[in-house]
Enzyme design. Structure first.
Site, PDB file in Angstrom:
ATOM      1  N   GLN A 194       0.844  -1.203   0.000  1.00  0.00           N
ATOM      2  CA  GLN A 194       0.000   0.000   0.000  1.00  0.00           C
ATOM      3  C   GLN A 194       0.877   1.251   0.000  1.00  0.00           C
ATOM      4  O   GLN A 194       0.371   2.357  -0.076  1.00  0.00           O
ATOM      5  CB  GLN A 194      -0.879   0.022   1.253  1.00  0.00           C
ATOM      6  CG  GLN A 194      -1.877  -1.121   1.313  1.00  0.00           C
ATOM      7  CD  GLN A 194      -2.531  -1.202   2.683  1.00  0.00           C
ATOM      8  OE1 GLN A 194      -3.449  -0.458   2.990  1.00  0.00           O
ATOM      9  NE2 GLN A 194      -2.064  -2.124   3.510  1.00  0.00           N
ATOM     10  N   HIS A 207      -1.740   1.262  -4.041  1.00  0.00           N
ATOM     11  CA  HIS A 207      -2.167   2.659  -3.896  1.00  0.00           C
ATOM     12  C   HIS A 207      -1.328   3.603  -4.748  1.00  0.00           C
ATOM     13  O   HIS A 207      -1.245   4.795  -4.475  1.00  0.00           O
ATOM     14  CB  HIS A 207      -2.127   3.069  -2.413  1.00  0.00           C
ATOM     15  CG  HIS A 207      -3.158   2.364  -1.582  1.00  0.00           C
ATOM     16  ND1 HIS A 207      -3.173   2.394  -0.207  1.00  0.00           N
ATOM     17  CD2 HIS A 207      -4.222   1.602  -1.944  1.00  0.00           C
ATOM     18  CE1 HIS A 207      -4.198   1.677   0.238  1.00  0.00           C
ATOM     19  NE2 HIS A 207      -4.844   1.179  -0.795  1.00  0.00           N
ATOM     20  N   CYS A 214      -2.378  12.422 -15.351  1.00  0.00           N
ATOM     21  CA  CYS A 214      -3.411  13.395 -15.705  1.00  0.00           C
ATOM     22  C   CYS A 214      -4.737  12.934 -15.102  1.00  0.00           C
ATOM     23  O   CYS A 214      -5.162  11.800 -15.315  1.00  0.00           O
ATOM     24  CB  CYS A 214      -3.527  13.545 -17.211  1.00  0.00           C
ATOM     25  SG  CYS A 214      -4.920  14.601 -17.676  1.00  0.00           S
ATOM     26  N   CYS A 244      -1.660  18.687 -18.382  1.00  0.00           N
ATOM     27  CA  CYS A 244      -1.283  17.574 -19.258  1.00  0.00           C
ATOM     28  C   CYS A 244      -0.966  18.074 -20.670  1.00  0.00           C
ATOM     29  O   CYS A 244      -1.734  18.849 -21.242  1.00  0.00           O
ATOM     30  CB  CYS A 244      -2.452  16.586 -19.295  1.00  0.00           C
ATOM     31  SG  CYS A 244      -2.194  15.193 -20.390  1.00  0.00           S
ATOM     32  N   CYS A 247      -3.878  16.580 -23.117  1.00  0.00           N
ATOM     33  CA  CYS A 247      -5.280  17.005 -23.144  1.00  0.00           C
ATOM     34  C   CYS A 247      -5.541  18.287 -22.358  1.00  0.00           C
ATOM     35  O   CYS A 247      -6.689  18.758 -22.323  1.00  0.00           O
ATOM     36  CB  CYS A 247      -6.168  15.883 -22.600  1.00  0.00           C
ATOM     37  SG  CYS A 247      -6.086  15.718 -20.800  1.00  0.00           S
ATOM     38  N   GLY A 272       3.297  -4.411   8.821  1.00  0.00           N
ATOM     39  CA  GLY A 272       3.252  -2.951   8.913  1.00  0.00           C
ATOM     40  C   GLY A 272       1.982  -2.304   8.422  1.00  0.00           C
ATOM     41  O   GLY A 272       2.004  -1.157   8.001  1.00  0.00           O
TER      42      GLY A 272
HETATM   43  P1  OAD Z   1      -1.524   2.669   9.088  1.00  0.00           P
HETATM   44  O1  OAD Z   1      -0.947   3.977   9.520  1.00  0.00           O
HETATM   45  O2  OAD Z   1      -2.993   2.517   9.096  1.00  0.00           O
HETATM   46  O3  OAD Z   1      -0.896   1.515   9.974  1.00  0.00           O
HETATM   47  C1  OAD Z   1       0.483   1.436  10.183  1.00  0.00           C
HETATM   48  C2  OAD Z   1       0.766   0.123  10.872  1.00  0.00           C
HETATM   49  O4  OAD Z   1       2.163  -0.008  10.952  1.00  0.00           O
HETATM   50  C3  OAD Z   1       0.214   0.047  12.307  1.00  0.00           C
HETATM   51  O5  OAD Z   1      -0.446  -1.177  12.480  1.00  0.00           O
HETATM   52  C4  OAD Z   1       1.464   0.134  13.158  1.00  0.00           C
HETATM   53  O6  OAD Z   1       1.342  -0.614  14.362  1.00  0.00           O
HETATM   54  C5  OAD Z   1       2.479  -0.494  12.233  1.00  0.00           C
HETATM   55  N1  OAD Z   1       3.879  -0.125  12.484  1.00  0.00           N
HETATM   56  C6  OAD Z   1       4.392   1.029  12.971  1.00  0.00           C
HETATM   57  N2  OAD Z   1       5.720   0.981  13.017  1.00  0.00           N
HETATM   58  C7  OAD Z   1       6.080  -0.238  12.542  1.00  0.00           C
HETATM   59  C8  OAD Z   1       7.323  -0.895  12.339  1.00  0.00           C
HETATM   60  N3  OAD Z   1       8.486  -0.307  12.618  1.00  0.00           N
HETATM   61  N4  OAD Z   1       7.306  -2.159  11.850  1.00  0.00           N
HETATM   62  C9  OAD Z   1       6.144  -2.773  11.560  1.00  0.00           C
HETATM   63  N5  OAD Z   1       4.947  -2.198  11.726  1.00  0.00           N
HETATM   64  C10 OAD Z   1       4.910  -0.949  12.216  1.00  0.00           C
HETATM   65  O7  OAD Z   1      -0.882   2.372   7.653  1.00  0.00           O
HETATM   66  P2  OAD Z   1      -1.440   1.437   6.493  1.00  0.00           P
HETATM   67  O8  OAD Z   1      -2.049   0.210   7.038  1.00  0.00           O
HETATM   68  O9  OAD Z   1      -0.342   1.305   5.509  1.00  0.00           O
HETATM   69  O10 OAD Z   1      -4.097   4.900   1.854  1.00  0.00           O
HETATM   70  O11 OAD Z   1      -2.559   2.372   5.906  1.00  0.00           O
HETATM   71  C11 OAD Z   1      -3.296   1.922   4.816  1.00  0.00           C
HETATM   72  C12 OAD Z   1      -3.707   3.070   3.954  1.00  0.00           C
HETATM   73  O12 OAD Z   1      -4.351   4.071   4.763  1.00  0.00           O
HETATM   74  C13 OAD Z   1      -2.570   3.839   3.312  1.00  0.00           C
HETATM   75  O13 OAD Z   1      -2.043   3.211   2.171  1.00  0.00           O
HETATM   76  C14 OAD Z   1      -3.231   5.134   2.972  1.00  0.00           C
HETATM   77  C15 OAD Z   1      -4.002   5.386   4.238  1.00  0.00           C
HETATM   78  O14 OAD Z   1      -5.177   6.058   4.060  1.00  0.00           O
HETATM   79  C16 OAD Z   1      -4.470   5.916   1.045  1.00  0.00           C
HETATM   80  O15 OAD Z   1      -4.074   7.054   1.205  1.00  0.00           O
HETATM   81  C17 OAD Z   1      -5.371   5.520  -0.049  1.00  0.00           C
END
Ligand code: OAD
Length: 247
Positions: free
Chosen positions: A100, A123, A131, A151, A154, A191
C-alpha cells in the site's frame, strides 16, 4: 519451536508460495510516518482530508503542497533493514509483494540486493505524475505539482499517481495481488493496520484459501485475529531475524 519467529521460519523454509501484504509500518524505520497511531499523519484531520478525491476539486493547491512535500523527500529516503531482508526472503521462493506504500523503497532495496520480485503498488506511486482527466501517466520527480501543471496531451490537471479515497485501485495491481492471495501457502502481513480495503481483503482471501497468515507488527491490528502466527515487533528487526533463519 514455540517462538512465533521460529514457527514463521518453519513455514517459510519449504519454498512456499507467499503473498506479502505491506503497509506504511514497513517504511516507518526509513523515516516515513505512518498514517494512523500516535505518530501517524492522520492525527491531524486536515491531513486525512487531503487523501480524498473530492479535495482535489475544492483545494487542489493545498493538496498538491502536501504531496509535493512528500515527493521531494523521496530522494532522501533509504531502504531500512526490513525492506532489504524482505527482498532477500523473496529470493528463496515464489514471493509476490502487494504494497500500500507509495514510496520506492522496496524497489530501492531490490536494486541493492540485486533481485526484483513482483511488487504491486495497490495505492500507486508518488514518483508518478498522472493526468486527472485522460490518465496519461509518467514517472517524473522534477515536476512541481504546486505550480498546478497541466497535461501536454489534453490540458487536464496533473496530479500524483497515487490512489485517493473515493477512487478505484489500479486494476492490474489488484488482480495480480488477488491471484497471489488465492495461490498463497503463506501470507505475511507486515506494517499495516488492516483498516483500508480492498488491500486489507487480500490476507482474508489467503486465509479463506487455507494459507498460513503471519503478522509482523508491534501493535495489534484488524487482521491479528485471523493470523496464525503473530510476531510483535518492528519489521526492521523481525524481518532480518526471520531472513537469517532461512536465507
Ligand atoms: P496505518 O498507519 O494505518 O498503519 C500502520 C501500521 O504499521 C500500524 O499497524 C502500526 O502498528 C504499524 N507499524 C508502525 N511501526 C512499525 C514498524 N516499525 N514495523 C512494523 N509495523 C509498524 O498504515 P497502512 O495500514 O499502511 O491509503 O494504511 C493503509 C492506507 O491508509 C494507506 O495506504 C493510505 C491510508 O489512508 C491511502 O491514502 C489511499
Amino acid at each position: 519451536m514455540n517462538e512465533p519467529i521460529e514457527r514463521a521460519a518453519a513455514e517459510l523454509a519449504d519454498e512456499p508460495s507467499v503473498l506479502v501484504c505491506a503497509g506504511s509500518g514497513l517504511s516507518a524505520e526509513s523515516g516515513v510516518p505512518t498514517f494512523r497511531g500516535d505518530d501517524g499523519m492522520f492525527r491531524d484531520p486536515d491531513i486525512a482530508r487531503l487523501t480524498h478525491v473530492q479535495t482535489f476539486a475544492s483545494d487542489r493547491k493545498e493538496m498538491m503542497r502536501w504531496y509535493q512535500e512528500r515527493r521531494e523527500k523521496l530522494d532522501t529516503l533509504q531502504p531500512n533493514p526490513g525492506h532489504l531482508a524482505l527482498i532477500e526472503l523473496c529470493r528463496t521462493g515464489d514471493y509476490t509483494i502487494a504494497t500500500q506504500n507509495v514510496d520506492h523503497l522496496l524497489e530501492a532495496a531490490a536494486d541493492e540486493v540485486g533481485y526484483r520480485p513482483p511488487i504491486h503498488h495497490l495505492h500507486g506511486s508518488l514518483l508518478v505524475v498522472r493526468c486527472h482527466k485522460c490518465g496519461n501517466a509518467f514517472e517524473d520527480l522534477s515536476l512541481d505539482l504546486v505550480k498546478l501543471p497541466t497535461c501536454e496531451r489534453c490540458g487536464g490537471p496533473l496530479r500524483p499517481g497515487v490512489v485517493w479515497f473515493g477512487e478505484s485501485l489500479p486494476a492490474d495491481a489488484l488482480q495480480k495481488s488477488a491471484e497471489a492471495a488465492e495461490r498463497a501457502d503463506v501470507c505475511i502481513v507486515v506494517g499495516t493496520s488492516g483498516l483500508v480495503h480492498p488491500a486489507a481483503s487480500l490476507p482474508q482471501i489467503a486465509d479463506q484459501r487455507g494459507a498460513t497468515l503471519i503478522e509482523i507488527n508491534p501493535n495489534p491490528t484488524e487482521l491479528s485475529d485471523i493470523c496464525d502466527i503473530v510476531i510483535r515487533g518492528k519489521s526492521g528487526e523481525v524481518l532480518p531475524a526471520l531472513a537469517e533463519k532461512i536465507v
